[in-house]
Design a protein around this motif. Structure first.
Motif, PDB file in Angstrom:
ATOM      1  N   ASP A 153       0.810  -1.217   0.000  1.00 16.42           N
ATOM      2  CA  ASP A 153       0.000   0.000   0.000  1.00 16.42           C
ATOM      3  C   ASP A 153       0.847   1.272   0.000  1.00 16.42           C
ATOM      4  O   ASP A 153       0.319   2.379  -0.037  1.00 16.42           O
ATOM      5  N   GLN A 154       2.180   1.114   0.047  1.00 16.93           N
ATOM      6  CA  GLN A 154       3.065   2.277  -0.021  1.00 16.93           C
ATOM      7  C   GLN A 154       3.659   2.451  -1.421  1.00 16.93           C
ATOM      8  O   GLN A 154       4.581   3.241  -1.601  1.00 16.93           O
ATOM      9  N   ILE A 155       3.123   1.725  -2.392  1.00 16.37           N
ATOM     10  CA  ILE A 155       3.479   1.963  -3.792  1.00 16.37           C
ATOM     11  C   ILE A 155       2.438   2.930  -4.333  1.00 16.37           C
ATOM     12  O   ILE A 155       1.313   2.555  -4.642  1.00 16.37           O
ATOM     13  N   ARG A 156       2.794   4.198  -4.425  1.00 18.15           N
ATOM     14  CA  ARG A 156       1.842   5.253  -4.782  1.00 18.15           C
ATOM     15  C   ARG A 156       2.174   5.845  -6.149  1.00 18.15           C
ATOM     16  O   ARG A 156       2.344   7.040  -6.307  1.00 18.15           O
ATOM     17  N   THR A 157       2.329   4.980  -7.122  1.00 15.02           N
ATOM     18  CA  THR A 157       2.624   5.418  -8.485  1.00 15.02           C
ATOM     19  C   THR A 157       2.117   4.376  -9.461  1.00 15.02           C
ATOM     20  O   THR A 157       2.161   3.172  -9.182  1.00 15.02           O
ATOM     21  N   ASP A 158       1.660   4.837 -10.603  1.00 13.65           N
ATOM     22  CA  ASP A 158       1.216   3.917 -11.654  1.00 13.65           C
ATOM     23  C   ASP A 158       2.386   3.288 -12.390  1.00 13.65           C
ATOM     24  O   ASP A 158       2.190   2.387 -13.215  1.00 13.65           O
ATOM     25  N   HIS A 159       3.590   3.740 -12.087  1.00 13.85           N
ATOM     26  CA  HIS A 159       4.768   3.211 -12.781  1.00 13.85           C
ATOM     27  C   HIS A 159       5.003   1.739 -12.456  1.00 13.85           C
ATOM     28  O   HIS A 159       5.573   1.016 -13.275  1.00 13.85           O
ATOM     29  N   TYR A 160       4.593   1.322 -11.251  1.00 10.40           N
ATOM     30  CA  TYR A 160       4.783  -0.074 -10.826  1.00 10.40           C
ATOM     31  C   TYR A 160       3.443  -0.692 -10.458  1.00 10.40           C
ATOM     32  O   TYR A 160       2.690  -0.120  -9.663  1.00 10.40           O
ATOM     33  N   ALA A 161       3.196  -1.870 -10.984  1.00 12.72           N
ATOM     34  CA  ALA A 161       1.941  -2.554 -10.684  1.00 12.72           C
ATOM     35  C   ALA A 161       1.962  -3.201  -9.310  1.00 12.72           C
ATOM     36  O   ALA A 161       0.926  -3.313  -8.647  1.00 12.72           O
ATOM     37  N   ASP A 162       3.145  -3.643  -8.869  1.00  9.63           N
ATOM     38  CA  ASP A 162       3.262  -4.330  -7.577  1.00  9.63           C
ATOM     39  C   ASP A 162       4.725  -4.311  -7.142  1.00  9.63           C
ATOM     40  O   ASP A 162       5.587  -3.712  -7.805  1.00  9.63           O
ATOM     41  N   ARG A 163       5.034  -4.980  -6.021  1.00 12.05           N
ATOM     42  CA  ARG A 163       6.386  -5.005  -5.485  1.00 12.05           C
ATOM     43  C   ARG A 163       7.369  -5.629  -6.466  1.00 12.05           C
ATOM     44  O   ARG A 163       8.497  -5.150  -6.641  1.00 12.05           O
ATOM     45  N   ASP A 164       6.968  -6.709  -7.118  1.00 12.74           N
ATOM     46  CA  ASP A 164       7.873  -7.398  -8.042  1.00 12.74           C
ATOM     47  C   ASP A 164       8.279  -6.500  -9.205  1.00 12.74           C
ATOM     48  O   ASP A 164       9.387  -6.638  -9.743  1.00 12.74           O
ATOM     49  N   ALA A 165       7.400  -5.598  -9.593  1.00  9.40           N
ATOM     50  CA  ALA A 165       7.690  -4.730 -10.739  1.00  9.40           C
ATOM     51  C   ALA A 165       8.815  -3.741 -10.436  1.00  9.40           C
ATOM     52  O   ALA A 165       9.406  -3.161 -11.365  1.00  9.40           O
ATOM     53  N   ILE A 166       9.132  -3.555  -9.162  1.00 10.95           N
ATOM     54  CA  ILE A 166      10.179  -2.597  -8.772  1.00 10.95           C
ATOM     55  C   ILE A 166      11.565  -3.236  -8.832  1.00 10.95           C
ATOM     56  O   ILE A 166      12.576  -2.528  -8.932  1.00 10.95           O
ATOM     57  N   THR A 167      11.650  -4.553  -8.817  1.00  7.37           N
ATOM     58  CA  THR A 167      12.920  -5.245  -8.608  1.00  7.37           C
ATOM     59  C   THR A 167      13.998  -4.834  -9.593  1.00  7.37           C
ATOM     60  O   THR A 167      15.141  -4.549  -9.194  1.00  7.37           O
ATOM     61  N   ASP A 168      13.696  -4.786 -10.872  1.00  4.08           N
ATOM     62  CA  ASP A 168      14.728  -4.446 -11.860  1.00  4.08           C
ATOM     63  C   ASP A 168      15.292  -3.055 -11.620  1.00  4.08           C
ATOM     64  O   ASP A 168      16.516  -2.849 -11.676  1.00  4.08           O
ATOM     65  N   ASP A 169      14.426  -2.094 -11.342  1.00  2.00           N
ATOM     66  CA  ASP A 169      14.899  -0.732 -11.078  1.00  2.00           C
ATOM     67  C   ASP A 169      15.683  -0.663  -9.769  1.00  2.00           C
ATOM     68  O   ASP A 169      16.659   0.096  -9.657  1.00  2.00           O
ATOM     69  N   LEU A 170      15.254  -1.425  -8.780  1.00  2.00           N
ATOM     70  CA  LEU A 170      15.961  -1.454  -7.495  1.00  2.00           C
ATOM     71  C   LEU A 170      17.369  -2.003  -7.688  1.00  2.00           C
ATOM     72  O   LEU A 170      18.347  -1.441  -7.159  1.00  2.00           O
ATOM     73  N   VAL A 171      17.481  -3.087  -8.416  1.00  2.00           N
ATOM     74  CA  VAL A 171      18.802  -3.660  -8.700  1.00  2.00           C
ATOM     75  C   VAL A 171      19.683  -2.648  -9.417  1.00  2.00           C
ATOM     76  O   VAL A 171      20.846  -2.444  -9.052  1.00  2.00           O
ATOM     77  N   GLN A 172      19.145  -1.976 -10.422  1.00  2.00           N
ATOM     78  CA  GLN A 172      19.946  -1.003 -11.172  1.00  2.00           C
ATOM     79  C   GLN A 172      20.336   0.178 -10.298  1.00  2.00           C
ATOM     80  O   GLN A 172      21.454   0.695 -10.397  1.00  2.00           O
TER      81      GLN A 172
END
Length: 376
Positions: A153-172
């Protein structure tokens, strides 16, 4: 005692009790009675004094004690693009106490900015360490903690659909951070990590499932994230991790031995060293150290507690090191306090004199156990 490459036989996790001057200046800065430049001047002076104390204690490394931070993790994440530190309706629950109610929120694409404030922090420590002929060590939170602690519930952007969608950007973002620290001159970097310890706890895994986290294969997930972050790093950059079971005002969160995660953590992440808490029964036995690959990787045994001022019996510590050496070569072991002395600005419940007595004990014991400390 000399050593060519960290982690050193006598090492530290990184944070130290904030001196009164820093606490007072941070309070005045928050109240608006001094400006950021005045605050920085106070912090600079305190960090210079800290590094002098680290050298006088016999350490071969220097940290800034995390004096410029309120938290061991949120300050770093708050400096990323797309991440904000926000007020929540709850803190993190420790044994009998709760932190202030702050956490992270993702508000846009996550990336590491070229002007992240920690790069300036690193430059200051590097310069001060060089003047004293010791190695500067920088500490940042691990990406696996971000991955584990971020609430959906702390993903407040349409850029990511869910937690898994953040992983690639987090790694980079972390790959970019490591490259930036390296370019700044850092050669000893530590990723602090509570996620592995949570994965050792049945209680914490049950809480994670209630938050919607898939816990089956979680150790493999963590190892994959770390491998991706560390892949291709420069050969002369030492990257270690510290596995923490919680450290806030001398309390803790997780219990459980390393067995559920040891094979993945020790054998499949690519870290150069592992600072593992071993100051209480909550960490289990040394048997999981059998998964440490033969070679140059080092396990730094956190046998000296940072949670109380009572000094450990050196004979007991030396005996425990010998016990650990039954499962991993003595040449691949080292010694440190079990955690930092102040993972948050509040600090643990002991005095500065007691803190330095602990550090001094680490150095003295290490000199006896490893009288020739140099290793390949």
């Amino acid at each position: 005692m000399t050593s060519q490459r960290p982690p050193y036989r006598a090492d530290i996790v990184g944070s130290f009790l904030r001196p009164a001057s820093v606490k007072d200046a941070r309070q005045r800065a928050a109240a608006g009675t001094i400006d950021p430049i005045e605050l920085q001047s106070v912090e600079d002076e305190a960090i210079r004094g800290l590094i002098d104390s680290e050298v006088e204690a016999g350490l071969q490394l220097a940290t800034d004690g995390e004096f410029r931070r309120a938290w061991w993790h949120l300050d770093f994440w708050g400096g990323l693009n797309g991440v904000e530190v926000v007020e929540l309706d709850h803190g993190i629950a420790f044994q009998g106490v709760e932190t202030t109610p702050k956490g992270m929120r993702v508000t846009g694409p996550v990336s590491f900015p070229a002007d992240h404030p920690f790069l300036a922090h690193a430059a200051f420590v590097l310069a001060e360490a060089a003047r004293r002929s010791v190695t500067a060590k920088m500490t940042i939170p691990s990406p696996t903690v971000f991955d584990f602690r971020l609430d959906a519930d702390q993903i407040r952007t349409d850029h990511y659909a869910d937690r898994d969608a953040i992983t690639d950007d987090l790694v980079q973002a972390y790959r970019d951070a490591i490259a930036a620290f390296y370019d700044a001159g850092v050669r000893y970097l530590q990723l602090d990590d509570t996620a592995w310890a949570y994965a050792c706890s049945d209680v914490e895994m049950e809480k994670a499932r209630a938050r919607g986290i898939e816990t089956d294969g979680i150790a493999e997930r963590f190892a994959t994230i770390i491998r991706r972050v560390l892949d291709g790093r420069p050969d002369d950059l030492v990257v270690t991790t510290h596995v923490c079971r919680g450290n806030f005002r001398s309390t803790w969160i997780a219990s459980g031995g390393y067995e559920p995660v040891a094979e993945q953590m020790l054998g499949h992440t690519g870290y150069d060293g592992f600072f593992l808490e071993y100051d209480s029964d909550r960490a289990g036995g040394f048997e999981p150290l059998r998964f440490l690959p033969k070679g140059d990787q080092v396990v730094v045994l956190g046998l000296i507690t940072s949670k109380s001022g009572e000094l450990e019996d050196p004979a007991v510590i030396e005996r425990r090191i010998a016990e650990a050496a039954e499962f991993a070569p003595l040449d691949q072991l080292a010694l440190s306090p079990q955690c930092g002395f102040a993972s948050t600005e509040e600090g643990n419940v002991l005095t500065e004199d007691e803190q330095w007595a602990k550090v001094g004990s680490v150095v003295e014991i290490a000199e006896r156990v490893w009288p020739t400390a140099a290793r390949p």
